[in-house]
Structure formats: C-alpha cells, structure tokens
Design a protein around this motif. Structure first.
Motif, PDB file in Angstrom:
ATOM      1  N   LYS A   1     -38.454   1.662  46.987  1.00 20.95           N
ATOM      2  CA  LYS A   1     -37.085   1.034  47.736  1.00 20.95           C
ATOM      3  C   LYS A   1     -35.965   1.784  47.289  1.00 20.95           C
ATOM      4  CE  LYS A   1     -33.939  -2.761  47.918  1.00 20.95           C
ATOM      5  NZ  LYS A   1     -33.463  -4.072  47.187  1.00 20.95           N
ATOM      6  N   LYS A   2     -35.655   2.476  46.072  1.00 18.25           N
ATOM      7  CA  LYS A   2     -34.716   3.334  45.593  1.00 18.25           C
ATOM      8  C   LYS A   2     -34.955   4.661  46.155  1.00 18.25           C
ATOM      9  CE  LYS A   2     -33.403   1.277  41.159  1.00 18.25           C
ATOM     10  NZ  LYS A   2     -33.495   1.658  39.532  1.00 18.25           N
ATOM     11  N   ALA A   3     -36.232   5.073  46.314  1.00 14.60           N
ATOM     12  CA  ALA A   3     -36.439   6.524  46.914  1.00 14.60           C
ATOM     13  C   ALA A   3     -36.109   6.409  48.381  1.00 14.60           C
ATOM     14  CB  ALA A   3     -37.780   6.970  46.797  1.00 14.60           C
ATOM     15  N   GLN A   4     -36.372   5.184  49.208  1.00 13.78           N
ATOM     16  CA  GLN A   4     -35.999   5.125  50.546  1.00 13.78           C
ATOM     17  C   GLN A   4     -34.324   5.193  50.770  1.00 13.78           C
ATOM     18  OE1 GLN A   4     -37.815   5.212  53.093  1.00 13.78           O
ATOM     19  NE2 GLN A   4     -36.192   4.936  54.622  1.00 13.78           N
ATOM     20  N   GLU A   5     -33.649   4.393  49.770  1.00 11.72           N
ATOM     21  CA  GLU A   5     -32.344   4.478  49.865  1.00 11.72           C
ATOM     22  C   GLU A   5     -31.623   5.825  49.598  1.00 11.72           C
ATOM     23  OE1 GLU A   5     -31.285   1.417  47.050  1.00 11.72           O
ATOM     24  OE2 GLU A   5     -31.796  -0.344  48.277  1.00 11.72           O
ATOM     25  N   ASN A   6     -32.222   6.671  48.824  1.00 14.95           N
ATOM     26  CA  ASN A   6     -31.710   7.857  48.304  1.00 14.95           C
ATOM     27  C   ASN A   6     -31.973   8.802  49.592  1.00 14.95           C
ATOM     28  OD1 ASN A   6     -31.015   7.133  45.877  1.00 14.95           O
ATOM     29  ND2 ASN A   6     -33.010   7.964  44.811  1.00 14.95           N
ATOM     30  N   LEU A   7     -33.046   8.327  50.070  1.00 16.50           N
ATOM     31  CA  LEU A   7     -33.256   9.411  51.305  1.00 16.50           C
ATOM     32  C   LEU A   7     -32.498   9.123  52.412  1.00 16.50           C
ATOM     33  CD1 LEU A   7     -34.952  11.369  53.046  1.00 16.50           C
ATOM     34  CD2 LEU A   7     -36.483   9.452  53.626  1.00 16.50           C
ATOM     35  N   GLU A   8     -32.159   7.812  52.624  1.00  8.08           N
ATOM     36  CA  GLU A   8     -31.111   7.227  53.886  1.00  8.08           C
ATOM     37  C   GLU A   8     -29.845   7.884  53.564  1.00  8.08           C
ATOM     38  OE1 GLU A   8     -31.587   3.253  54.144  1.00  8.08           O
ATOM     39  OE2 GLU A   8     -33.734   3.460  55.518  1.00  8.08           O
ATOM     40  N   ALA A   9     -29.332   7.803  52.278  1.00  3.91           N
ATOM     41  CA  ALA A   9     -28.087   8.324  51.773  1.00  3.91           C
ATOM     42  C   ALA A   9     -27.960   9.731  52.067  1.00  3.91           C
ATOM     43  CB  ALA A   9     -27.764   7.934  50.306  1.00  3.91           C
ATOM     44  N   ALA A  10     -28.980  10.654  51.695  1.00  4.74           N
ATOM     45  CA  ALA A  10     -28.822  11.840  51.904  1.00  4.74           C
ATOM     46  C   ALA A  10     -28.987  12.246  53.450  1.00  4.74           C
ATOM     47  CB  ALA A  10     -30.211  12.493  51.272  1.00  4.74           C
ATOM     48  N   GLN A  11     -29.521  11.636  54.219  1.00  5.74           N
ATOM     49  CA  GLN A  11     -29.445  11.805  55.539  1.00  5.74           C
ATOM     50  C   GLN A  11     -28.194  11.574  56.394  1.00  5.74           C
ATOM     51  OE1 GLN A  11     -32.660   9.193  56.881  1.00  5.74           O
ATOM     52  NE2 GLN A  11     -34.258  10.779  56.903  1.00  5.74           N
ATOM     53  N   GLU A  12     -27.482  10.449  55.714  1.00  4.20           N
ATOM     54  CA  GLU A  12     -26.058  10.089  56.254  1.00  4.20           C
ATOM     55  C   GLU A  12     -24.968  11.169  55.800  1.00  4.20           C
ATOM     56  OE1 GLU A  12     -23.245   8.086  57.928  1.00  4.20           O
ATOM     57  OE2 GLU A  12     -25.150   7.890  58.213  1.00  4.20           O
ATOM     58  N   LEU A  13     -25.333  11.544  54.632  1.00  4.55           N
ATOM     59  CA  LEU A  13     -24.442  12.643  54.078  1.00  4.55           C
ATOM     60  C   LEU A  13     -24.804  14.081  54.838  1.00  4.55           C
ATOM     61  CD1 LEU A  13     -22.335  13.740  51.968  1.00  4.55           C
ATOM     62  CD2 LEU A  13     -24.238  14.228  50.402  1.00  4.55           C
ATOM     63  N   GLY A  14     -26.029  14.320  55.149  1.00  6.67           N
ATOM     64  CA  GLY A  14     -26.327  15.487  55.893  1.00  6.67           C
ATOM     65  C   GLY A  14     -25.754  15.123  57.374  1.00  6.67           C
ATOM     66  N   ARG A  15     -25.727  14.340  57.896  1.00  6.88           N
ATOM     67  CA  ARG A  15     -25.104  14.263  59.193  1.00  6.88           C
ATOM     68  C   ARG A  15     -23.410  14.350  59.419  1.00  6.88           C
ATOM     69  NH1 ARG A  15     -28.909  10.213  59.994  1.00  6.88           N
ATOM     70  NH2 ARG A  15     -28.018   8.497  59.104  1.00  6.88           N
ATOM     71  N   LYS A  16     -22.989  13.906  58.118  1.00  9.78           N
ATOM     72  CA  LYS A  16     -21.373  14.220  57.886  1.00  9.78           C
ATOM     73  C   LYS A  16     -21.266  15.712  57.708  1.00  9.78           C
ATOM     74  CE  LYS A  16     -20.235   9.653  56.009  1.00  9.78           C
ATOM     75  NZ  LYS A  16     -19.951   8.903  54.733  1.00  9.78           N
ATOM     76  N   LEU A  17     -22.174  16.199  57.071  1.00 14.33           N
ATOM     77  CA  LEU A  17     -21.963  17.717  56.864  1.00 14.33           C
ATOM     78  C   LEU A  17     -21.979  18.357  58.068  1.00 14.33           C
ATOM     79  CD1 LEU A  17     -23.523  18.246  53.225  1.00 14.33           C
ATOM     80  CD2 LEU A  17     -21.037  18.252  53.803  1.00 14.33           C
ATOM     81  N   ALA A  18     -23.042  18.242  58.486  1.00 13.06           N
ATOM     82  CA  ALA A  18     -23.490  18.943  59.907  1.00 13.06           C
ATOM     83  C   ALA A  18     -22.220  18.778  60.989  1.00 13.06           C
ATOM     84  CB  ALA A  18     -24.547  18.574  60.472  1.00 13.06           C
ATOM     85  N   ALA A  19     -21.556  17.639  60.906  1.00 15.02           N
ATOM     86  CA  ALA A  19     -20.544  17.388  62.069  1.00 15.02           C
ATOM     87  C   ALA A  19     -18.919  18.084  61.738  1.00 15.02           C
ATOM     88  CB  ALA A  19     -20.427  15.961  62.100  1.00 15.02           C
ATOM     89  N   GLY A  20     -19.140  18.383  60.309  1.00 10.93           N
ATOM     90  CA  GLY A  20     -17.604  18.954  60.059  1.00 10.93           C
ATOM     91  C   GLY A  20     -17.717  20.301  59.610  1.00 10.93           C
ATOM     92  N   GLN A  21     -16.414  21.013  59.148  1.00 14.14           N
ATOM     93  CA  GLN A  21     -16.540  22.171  58.859  1.00 14.14           C
ATOM     94  C   GLN A  21     -15.491  22.338  57.835  1.00 14.14           C
ATOM     95  OE1 GLN A  21     -15.544  24.540  62.218  1.00 14.14           O
ATOM     96  NE2 GLN A  21     -13.248  24.427  61.696  1.00 14.14           N
ATOM     97  N   VAL A  22     -15.712  23.299  56.779  1.00 13.54           N
ATOM     98  CA  VAL A  22     -14.583  23.644  55.859  1.00 13.54           C
ATOM     99  C   VAL A  22     -13.999  24.974  56.124  1.00 13.54           C
ATOM    100  CG1 VAL A  22     -15.656  22.144  54.341  1.00 13.54           C
ATOM    101  CG2 VAL A  22     -16.387  24.568  54.162  1.00 13.54           C
ATOM    102  N   GLU A  23     -12.742  25.018  55.491  1.00 23.58           N
ATOM    103  CA  GLU A  23     -12.109  26.369  55.825  1.00 23.58           C
ATOM    104  C   GLU A  23     -12.023  26.881  54.286  1.00 23.58           C
ATOM    105  OE1 GLU A  23      -8.597  26.223  58.270  1.00 23.58           O
ATOM    106  OE2 GLU A  23      -9.888  25.663  60.051  1.00 23.58           O
TER     107      GLU A  23
END
Length: 149
Positions: free
Chosen positions: A56-78
């Motif tokens: 269950k913890k491993a699945q939660e970590n995977l889902e959190a990483a996927q969500e963070l990945g979507r946020k990173l892919a959608a944005g940009q930094v200067e």
C-alpha cells in the motif's frame, strides 16, 4: 523448522522469506540472534499484514511520484546565468540551481540528486531535463536558461 527471516541472510534468503531450516540452526542462531521468528500462525498473519501495508505504501509513493511528474512536465523554470560578449556563458547551470529554481518558481520540492543532467548546462535556450522521481517515473522538466540582466 519453518522460520520467518527478520533480516537478509546471505546463504538463506531475504527479509520476510519463510525458510525451512534445522531445529538447532533455528534455535541457536536465528531465534537467539533475533534474525528470525518461528513461522506459527500469528507470525504468518503478521507477515501477511506487513506485506500488505508495504504494498500500500509503495503504491501511494508511486502515485505521489506520478502526480509530481505531471506537475513538473506541465511547468517550466527559468534560470539566469552571466554571459559575456557574443552570448558566451560564464559558468553553467547545475542540478542544485535547477532544484532551487523549481522550489522558488513552482513551489515543488525535488532532490537535486534526482535531476539527471548528463553534463551541466552551458548554453542559453530551452533544455529538457529528465527528473527521476521513482523507479518507474521519470518526468521531463523544461528549463529555460536566460541571460542575466
């Protein structure tokens, strides 16, 4: 005697494995050194619950990483670097600078060790930088390197 291993033992197995060993080895080494517990019904049930909790913890970590990945892919930094005449850059942009820029501009915290730069960025422009968030999740972060004013 069946024993549940509490830690990895090189010649026997990994933590959580149920192994069949001689009674003397179990009593004198594994149980005495707290390297294993007897595989009775209570301990087997505890092991099953522990494995379910770990999954269950491993699945939660995977889902959190996927969500963070979507946020990173959608944005940009200067990021700004000093440049000389002709647009030649002094210095470079490192993973530490990118991580701090992500925290400042996007409000997300990522470890600089997860940013996978093959080499430091030494040119102006837009660069796609891979960020390994989890064993199964790698996101592409858009980094725009500009001239410092």
């Amino acid at each position: 005697m069946k024993v549940i291993l509490m830690e990895d033992i090189k010649s026997l197995g990994k933590k959580g494995d149920v192994v069949d060993v001689s009674d003397g080895y179990a009593r004198n080494f594994l149980l005495k050194g707290k390297k294993g517990v007897e595989a009775n019904s209570k301990n087997m049930n505890d092991l099953k619950l522990q494995r379910a909790n770990e999954q269950k913890k491993a699945q939660e970590n995977l889902e959190a990483a996927q969500e963070l990945g979507r946020k990173l892919a959608a944005g940009q930094v200067e990021v700004s670097i000093k440049t000389g005449e002709g647009g030649k850059a002094f210095g470079s942009v490192s993973s530490k600078e990118i991580a701090s820029a992500v925290e400042e501009q996007m409000g997300l915290t990522i470890d600089k060790k997860k940013i996978q730069l093959k080499e430091q960025i030494k040119m102006l422009g837009t660069h796609m930088v891979p960020v390994k968030l989890h064993a199964k999740v790698t996101a592409e972060l858009k980094v725009v390197v500009k001239e410092e004013a």
